[in-house]
Design a protein around this motif. Structure first.
Motif, PDB file in Angstrom:
ATOM      1  N   HIS A 117       0.854  -1.301  -0.050  1.00 12.51           N
ATOM      2  CA  HIS A 117      -0.031   0.063  -0.116  1.00 12.51           C
ATOM      3  C   HIS A 117       0.985   1.045   0.024  1.00 12.51           C
ATOM      4  O   HIS A 117       0.691   2.094  -0.655  1.00 12.51           O
ATOM      5  CB  HIS A 117      -0.794  -0.001   1.017  1.00 12.51           C
ATOM      6  CG  HIS A 117      -2.209  -0.754   1.119  1.00 12.51           C
ATOM      7  ND1 HIS A 117      -3.223  -0.379   0.057  1.00 12.51           N
ATOM      8  CD2 HIS A 117      -2.565  -2.095   1.623  1.00 12.51           C
ATOM      9  CE1 HIS A 117      -4.280  -1.174   0.196  1.00 12.51           C
ATOM     10  NE2 HIS A 117      -3.889  -2.101   1.022  1.00 12.51           N
ATOM     11  N   GLU A 121       0.896   4.180  -2.814  1.00 11.58           N
ATOM     12  CA  GLU A 121       0.757   5.515  -2.479  1.00 11.58           C
ATOM     13  C   GLU A 121       1.715   6.508  -3.036  1.00 11.58           C
ATOM     14  O   GLU A 121       1.592   7.729  -3.397  1.00 11.58           O
ATOM     15  CB  GLU A 121       0.453   5.755  -0.813  1.00 11.58           C
ATOM     16  CG  GLU A 121       0.117   7.050  -0.480  1.00 11.58           C
ATOM     17  CD  GLU A 121       0.029   7.303   1.025  1.00 11.58           C
ATOM     18  OE1 GLU A 121      -0.386   8.321   1.377  1.00 11.58           O
ATOM     19  OE2 GLU A 121      -0.033   6.161   1.695  1.00 11.58           O
ATOM     20  N   GLY A 332      -6.939   3.692  -0.626  1.00 11.15           N
ATOM     21  CA  GLY A 332      -5.579   3.121   0.004  1.00 11.15           C
ATOM     22  C   GLY A 332      -5.733   2.471   1.226  1.00 11.15           C
ATOM     23  O   GLY A 332      -7.001   2.171   1.849  1.00 11.15           O
TER      24      GLY A 332
END
Length: 450
Positions: A117, A121, A332
């Protein structure tokens, strides 16, 4: 509609990957209409490029997955190869080179989801993984999006089709574990090496993912208590039936009552026949989500297989492609709560304990004393005849003193407790094993869903 096609790289072309490629080809017009741009399969990375793959242009096949994700013109990478490496490196490489990712890799997400993640991002890309949990059942997206404004307190369900098939056959046909496993293997529900399923590793990975999403915290697979079904016997199944229950392998993720911690666990459990999960048969999955405002929600459907899993992958692919067309990204990781994961010893539930005991006066009194010393309250005791399998159930207040059990040197006692911490149960079992009158602790199973 955007005219330049969105290019998709497919990593892996087994049962799921082949079905993803087929649907992309046969439903190309529908997918383009739903996305707002055409979608093109630009490459397929496999380990054995010489193998003939029906319906897939041979010119798309490559054994160099790294080169494929580094091409620079790839918009979305679909990863269905599984495992930790090289999947982890390929996914992060895809982000670095501008591609969003759709993954079905539960093991990797449960082990290293937070790092993935973070990489997504960093590069402003999507990471979607509906297919990693419960096949075609929409579960990840409802937790991430539909319930984003609610507070989820509990997730409980059957998330492994292989084990559910085995336990269902043991219950409905009277088969033993080995016989039921053989049938599952013959029908293609179990792998040649079924360890990941029957020992609970598969379900534990899914539990880690679900707990992380539901409670907005990070949960790794190593923090999930795990027990498989290999020790479940026909006697356990029969005993559950006498209690009006059935046995299921459950994944249970809970927020503590005080809201300061969470627990995640996978283990076989007895659940009442009146519970909706009791009616989930064969290789199907079902998950209960309990939220403060929404109440109880149940998600049910096929949890594995090429077509169901490919359906979830394609749903994610459409979502990621829509985001690209709209120059945006989806949700996210949400891990703002930073809640600790409590150990299994803190879990409070009921227990079903089967004991082999000596047939002489005072046995029940000794057993009851051990439970009392560990502060575990007994609900019922069942005396079971080894010859007939029948028994009499009595309250503990009727079971003390010199009540005689069995009748031929040995007897079986089944004790069902009230709710108690798991740590207290462990202490009880250890103390019981030290009694001269207890020949063995035959089985321990939790009772859930009441």
């Amino acid at each position: 509609m955007r005219t330049r096609p969105l290019k998709v790289a497919l990593l892996g072309c087994g049962v799921v990957g082949t079905e993803v490629a087929r649907i992309m080809t046969t439903h190309a017009d529908d997918l383009a209409a739903r996305i707002g741009a055409p979608v093109e399969l630009a490459g397929v990375a496999v380990r054995r490029p010489s193998k003939v793959r029906e319906g897939i242009d041979p010119s798309l096949i490559t054994s160099d997955a790294t080169a494929l994700v580094k091409r620079g013109d790839i918009d979305v990478v679909v990863e269905v190869i599984g495992g930790i490496e090289p999947a982890r490196t390929l996914i992060t490489t895809a982000f670095e080179h501008g591609a969003g990712v759709v993954s079905a890799n539960k093991a990797l997400l449960a082990e290293d989801g937070s790092a993935l993640h973070a990489a997504a991002e960093k590069y402003g890309r999507d990471l979607y993984y509906e297919a990693a949990v419960a096949g075609a059942i929409p579960l990840v997206r409802p937790l991430r999006e539909s319930l984003a404004g609610d507070k989820v307190n509990r997730v409980l369900g059957i998330v492994n089709g292989t084990t559910n098939f085995i336990l269902d056959k043991m219950d409905t046909s009277g088969a033993g574990y080995s016989e039921a496993l053989d049938e599952a293997t013959a029908l293609g529900y179990a792998e040649a090496d079924p360890t990941a399923d029957v020992e609970g590793f598969d379900a534990a990975a899914k539990a880690a993912i679900l707990a992380g999403i539901a409670f907005h915290t990070r949960v790794k697979i190593g923090e999930v208590h795990r027990e498989g079904i290999t020790e479940v016997t026909a006697a356990d199944i029969a005993s559950a039936r006498r209690m009006g229950c059935t046995v299921k392998l459950l994944a249970i993720c809970e927020r503590a009552a005080d809201g300061r911690s969470v627990t995640a666990r996978v283990h076989p459990a007895m659940i009442p026949l009146s519970h909706p999960l009791a009616s989930v048969r064969e290789a199907y999955n079902a998950v209960f989500v309990e939220a403060e405002a929404a109440g109880q929600l149940m998600f049910y459907g096929p949890g594995a297989g090429g077509s169901p899993t490919a359906s979830a992958v394609l749903g994610d692919l459409v979502a990621v492609c829509r985001n690209i067309v709209g120059a945006t990204t989806g949700p996210g990781e949400s891990a703002y709560t930073r809640l600790p994961v409590s150990p299994m010893g803190d879990v409070v539930t009921r227990y079903h304990i089967s004991l082999d005991v000596a047939d002489k006066p005072g046995v029940l009194a000794q057993v009851a004393t051990v439970f009392a010393e560990q502060d575990v309250s007994i609900d019922t005791v069942r005396q079971q005849s080894r010859n007939s399998g029948s028994g009499d159930e009595v309250g503990i207040e009727q079971s003390g003193g010199g009540r005689r059990v069995g009748g031929s040197g040995e007897a079986s006692l089944v004790v069902v407790t009230h709710r108690a911490p798991d740590a207290a149960l462990s202490g009880t079992v250890e103390a019981l094993r030290k009694l001269d009158t207890v020949r063995g602790v035959a089985s321990i199973m939790r009772v859930e869903g009441e």
